[in-house]
Design a protein around this motif. Structure first.
Motif, PDB file in Angstrom:
ATOM      1  N   GLU A   1       0.839  -1.209   0.000  1.00 16.15           N
ATOM      2  CA  GLU A   1       0.000   0.000   0.000  1.00 16.15           C
ATOM      3  C   GLU A   1       0.873   1.258   0.000  1.00 16.15           C
ATOM      4  OE1 GLU A   1      -3.884   0.605   2.441  1.00 16.15           O
ATOM      5  OE2 GLU A   1      -2.298   1.580   3.604  1.00 16.15           O
ATOM      6  N   TYR A   2       1.948   1.232   0.747  1.00 14.96           N
ATOM      7  CA  TYR A   2       2.886   2.362   0.805  1.00 14.96           C
ATOM      8  C   TYR A   2       3.630   2.529  -0.525  1.00 14.96           C
ATOM      9  CZ  TYR A   2       7.256   4.805   2.072  1.00 14.96           C
ATOM     10  OH  TYR A   2       8.325   5.656   2.103  1.00 14.96           O
ATOM     11  N   LEU A   3       4.029   1.420  -1.112  1.00 14.53           N
ATOM     12  CA  LEU A   3       4.901   1.465  -2.285  1.00 14.53           C
ATOM     13  C   LEU A   3       4.200   1.773  -3.605  1.00 14.53           C
ATOM     14  CD1 LEU A   3       7.573  -1.384  -2.059  1.00 14.53           C
ATOM     15  CD2 LEU A   3       7.952   1.070  -2.269  1.00 14.53           C
ATOM     16  N   LEU A   4       2.992   1.290  -3.793  1.00 12.10           N
ATOM     17  CA  LEU A   4       2.347   1.407  -5.095  1.00 12.10           C
ATOM     18  C   LEU A   4       2.329   2.838  -5.651  1.00 12.10           C
ATOM     19  CD1 LEU A   4      -0.610  -1.154  -4.884  1.00 12.10           C
ATOM     20  CD2 LEU A   4       1.462  -1.321  -6.270  1.00 12.10           C
ATOM     21  N   PRO A   5       1.891   3.840  -4.881  1.00 14.99           N
ATOM     22  CA  PRO A   5       1.908   5.200  -5.428  1.00 14.99           C
ATOM     23  C   PRO A   5       3.316   5.722  -5.692  1.00 14.99           C
ATOM     24  CG  PRO A   5       1.245   5.222  -3.117  1.00 14.99           C
ATOM     25  CD  PRO A   5       1.258   3.798  -3.546  1.00 14.99           C
ATOM     26  N   ILE A   6       4.299   5.273  -4.899  1.00  7.46           N
ATOM     27  CA  ILE A   6       5.685   5.700  -5.109  1.00  7.46           C
ATOM     28  C   ILE A   6       6.238   5.084  -6.390  1.00  7.46           C
ATOM     29  CG2 ILE A   6       8.039   5.571  -4.172  1.00  7.46           C
ATOM     30  CD1 ILE A   6       6.782   5.687  -1.373  1.00  7.46           C
ATOM     31  N   ILE A   7       5.963   3.812  -6.597  1.00  5.63           N
ATOM     32  CA  ILE A   7       6.406   3.129  -7.818  1.00  5.63           C
ATOM     33  C   ILE A   7       5.832   3.821  -9.048  1.00  5.63           C
ATOM     34  CG2 ILE A   7       6.170   0.996  -9.156  1.00  5.63           C
ATOM     35  CD1 ILE A   7       6.283  -0.518  -6.472  1.00  5.63           C
ATOM     36  N   LYS A   8       4.543   4.178  -8.957  1.00  8.63           N
ATOM     37  CA  LYS A   8       3.888   4.842 -10.091  1.00  8.63           C
ATOM     38  C   LYS A   8       4.454   6.241 -10.317  1.00  8.63           C
ATOM     39  CE  LYS A   8      -0.637   6.207 -11.884  1.00  8.63           C
ATOM     40  NZ  LYS A   8      -2.104   6.244 -11.615  1.00  8.63           N
ATOM     41  N   LYS A   9       4.605   7.006  -9.254  1.00  7.84           N
ATOM     42  CA  LYS A   9       5.071   8.392  -9.377  1.00  7.84           C
ATOM     43  C   LYS A   9       6.472   8.477  -9.952  1.00  7.84           C
ATOM     44  CE  LYS A   9       5.887  12.609  -6.673  1.00  7.84           C
ATOM     45  NZ  LYS A   9       5.769  13.248  -5.333  1.00  7.84           N
ATOM     46  N   TYR A  10       7.362   7.592  -9.500  1.00  6.05           N
ATOM     47  CA  TYR A  10       8.767   7.679  -9.904  1.00  6.05           C
ATOM     48  C   TYR A  10       9.146   6.655 -10.977  1.00  6.05           C
ATOM     49  CZ  TYR A  10       9.171  10.737  -5.865  1.00  6.05           C
ATOM     50  OH  TYR A  10       9.006  11.773  -4.974  1.00  6.05           O
ATOM     51  N   HIS A  11       8.175   5.911 -11.456  1.00  3.67           N
ATOM     52  CA  HIS A  11       8.415   4.942 -12.536  1.00  3.67           C
ATOM     53  C   HIS A  11       9.529   3.957 -12.159  1.00  3.67           C
ATOM     54  CE1 HIS A  11       5.874   7.607 -14.912  1.00  3.67           C
ATOM     55  NE2 HIS A  11       6.676   8.610 -14.601  1.00  3.67           N
ATOM     56  N   ILE A  12       9.414   3.399 -10.979  1.00  3.49           N
ATOM     57  CA  ILE A  12      10.435   2.461 -10.487  1.00  3.49           C
ATOM     58  C   ILE A  12      10.210   1.080 -11.114  1.00  3.49           C
ATOM     59  CG2 ILE A  12      11.384   1.308  -8.457  1.00  3.49           C
ATOM     60  CD1 ILE A  12      10.471   3.730  -6.809  1.00  3.49           C
ATOM     61  N   PRO A  13      11.205   0.537 -11.810  1.00  2.00           N
ATOM     62  CA  PRO A  13      11.052  -0.814 -12.368  1.00  2.00           C
ATOM     63  C   PRO A  13      11.114  -1.864 -11.265  1.00  2.00           C
ATOM     64  CG  PRO A  13      13.253   0.022 -12.799  1.00  2.00           C
ATOM     65  CD  PRO A  13      12.490   1.158 -12.177  1.00  2.00           C
ATOM     66  N   VAL A  14      10.413  -2.946 -11.460  1.00  2.00           N
ATOM     67  CA  VAL A  14      10.382  -4.029 -10.462  1.00  2.00           C
ATOM     68  C   VAL A  14      11.789  -4.554 -10.194  1.00  2.00           C
ATOM     69  CG1 VAL A  14       9.546  -6.364  -9.987  1.00  2.00           C
ATOM     70  CG2 VAL A  14       8.012  -4.685 -10.998  1.00  2.00           C
ATOM     71  N   SER A  15      12.635  -4.557 -11.218  1.00  2.00           N
ATOM     72  CA  SER A  15      14.001  -5.066 -11.061  1.00  2.00           C
ATOM     73  C   SER A  15      14.834  -4.220 -10.102  1.00  2.00           C
ATOM     74  CB  SER A  15      14.697  -5.120 -12.421  1.00  2.00           C
ATOM     75  OG  SER A  15      14.730  -3.828 -13.023  1.00  2.00           O
ATOM     76  N   ASN A  16      14.377  -3.006  -9.812  1.00  2.00           N
ATOM     77  CA  ASN A  16      15.099  -2.122  -8.883  1.00  2.00           C
ATOM     78  C   ASN A  16      14.561  -2.212  -7.456  1.00  2.00           C
ATOM     79  OD1 ASN A  16      16.694  -1.274 -10.970  1.00  2.00           O
ATOM     80  ND2 ASN A  16      16.139   0.880 -10.847  1.00  2.00           N
ATOM     81  N   ILE A  17      13.725  -3.198  -7.184  1.00  2.00           N
ATOM     82  CA  ILE A  17      13.243  -3.446  -5.823  1.00  2.00           C
ATOM     83  C   ILE A  17      13.993  -4.670  -5.314  1.00  2.00           C
ATOM     84  CG2 ILE A  17      11.231  -3.913  -4.359  1.00  2.00           C
ATOM     85  CD1 ILE A  17       9.522  -2.624  -6.585  1.00  2.00           C
ATOM     86  N   VAL A  18      14.927  -4.446  -4.406  1.00  2.00           N
ATOM     87  CA  VAL A  18      15.882  -5.480  -4.008  1.00  2.00           C
ATOM     88  C   VAL A  18      16.038  -5.503  -2.483  1.00  2.00           C
ATOM     89  CG1 VAL A  18      17.150  -5.355  -6.190  1.00  2.00           C
ATOM     90  CG2 VAL A  18      17.798  -3.848  -4.285  1.00  2.00           C
ATOM     91  N   THR A  19      16.873  -6.413  -2.016  1.00  2.00           N
ATOM     92  CA  THR A  19      17.168  -6.475  -0.583  1.00  2.00           C
ATOM     93  C   THR A  19      18.520  -5.819  -0.307  1.00  2.00           C
ATOM     94  OG1 THR A  19      18.385  -8.570  -0.630  1.00  2.00           O
ATOM     95  CG2 THR A  19      15.974  -8.693  -0.459  1.00  2.00           C
ATOM     96  N   HIS A  20      18.737  -5.466   0.960  1.00  2.00           N
ATOM     97  CA  HIS A  20      20.008  -4.873   1.365  1.00  2.00           C
ATOM     98  C   HIS A  20      21.163  -5.818   1.066  1.00  2.00           C
ATOM     99  CE1 HIS A  20      22.382  -2.648   4.760  1.00  2.00           C
ATOM    100  NE2 HIS A  20      22.901  -2.465   3.569  1.00  2.00           N
ATOM    101  N   GLU A  21      20.938  -7.085   1.307  1.00  2.00           N
ATOM    102  CA  GLU A  21      21.995  -8.062   1.071  1.00  2.00           C
ATOM    103  C   GLU A  21      22.408  -8.096  -0.403  1.00  2.00           C
ATOM    104  OE1 GLU A  21      23.093 -12.584   2.513  1.00  2.00           O
ATOM    105  OE2 GLU A  21      20.995 -11.982   2.396  1.00  2.00           O
ATOM    106  N   MET A  22      21.459  -7.900  -1.291  1.00  2.00           N
ATOM    107  CA  MET A  22      21.751  -7.933  -2.732  1.00  2.00           C
ATOM    108  C   MET A  22      22.654  -6.769  -3.150  1.00  2.00           C
ATOM    109  SD  MET A  22      17.916  -9.070  -3.887  1.00  2.00           S
ATOM    110  CE  MET A  22      18.072  -8.949  -5.655  1.00  2.00           C
TER     111      MET A  22
END
Length: 213
Positions: A152-173
């Motif tokens: 719920e928090y992320l969806l509007p941010i992803i849309k606003k900034y056009h974040i690709p799914v491949s750029n959603i990662v973990t700290h370890e990565m």
């Protein structure tokens, strides 16, 4: 007549098998959040600013890094993330009941990634946001509320900034990517959100993204 009976029985058995297969494989699939009215929030948000920010910088918001706090309580997590001695921060902490503690806005640079590389670029603090899930995924999985609240928090941010799914990662990565680039340098960090929980979260996020407008 017997042939027809065998065919009918066979079809019934196939239906039972498919149903059993679906039920078994859907156990680990987290449901996507319900679509809500624009601007309406399902989970409580509490402003809890962190002083650990880069005052003169603007976050480009090109990616998201997922963390877990590895602290026993959300109170302790918030203490750590606001400590001027430790100098670490994040954009949001998501408690086990889904409550979100907003520590800074996405455009703010805070210190959640440390030595890190994403897509060949160093310094992920300056172009990603950090999400901290309360708890330790090595001991307990993310709760349903945590996953749905984070989406719920992320969806509007992803849309606003056009974040690709491949750029959603973990700290370890992103930490491992840094180590690969600089094997001679020390890069300490706690074991963060597990790949199992990461995959579980991403599966739910992808489902939610298909219906988000």
């Amino acid at each position: 007549m017997k042939k027809k009976i065998f065919i009918i029985v066979g079809l019934v058995l196939v239906c039972f098998a498919l149903t059993a297969f679906y039920m078994e494989n859907s156990k680990n699939v987290t449901a996507a959040p319900q679509q809500t009215d624009k601007g309406k929030k399902t989970y409580k948000e509490i402003n809890y600013p962190t002083p650990n920010i880069e005052e003169d910088a603007v976050n480009r918001v090109e990616g998201v890094i997922l963390h877990h706090t590895a602290e026993p309580t959300v109170k302790r997590s918030l203490e750590v993330l606001t400590s001027t001695k430790k100098k670490v921060g994040t954009h949001v902490v998501i408690d086990t009941d889904g409550t979100r503690y907003i520590m800074c806005e996405p455009e703010v640079v805070t210190y959640h990634a440390g030595r890190s590389v994403l897509n060949g670029e160093e310094g992920c603090n300056f172009f990603t946001i950090g999400i901290e899930f309360q708890g330790n995924t090595l001991e307990k999985p993310l709760t349903q509320d945590q996953i749905v609240s984070a989406i719920e928090y992320l969806l509007p941010i992803i849309k606003k900034y056009h974040i690709p799914v491949s750029n959603i990662v973990t700290h370890e990565m992103v930490r491992n990517a840094y180590k690969e680039l600089y094997p001679e340098k020390k890069c300490w960090g706690k074991v963060d959100i597990t790949q199992k929980e990461y995959k579980r979260f991403m599966q739910a996020l992808r489902i939610a993204m298909t219906s988000y407008r």
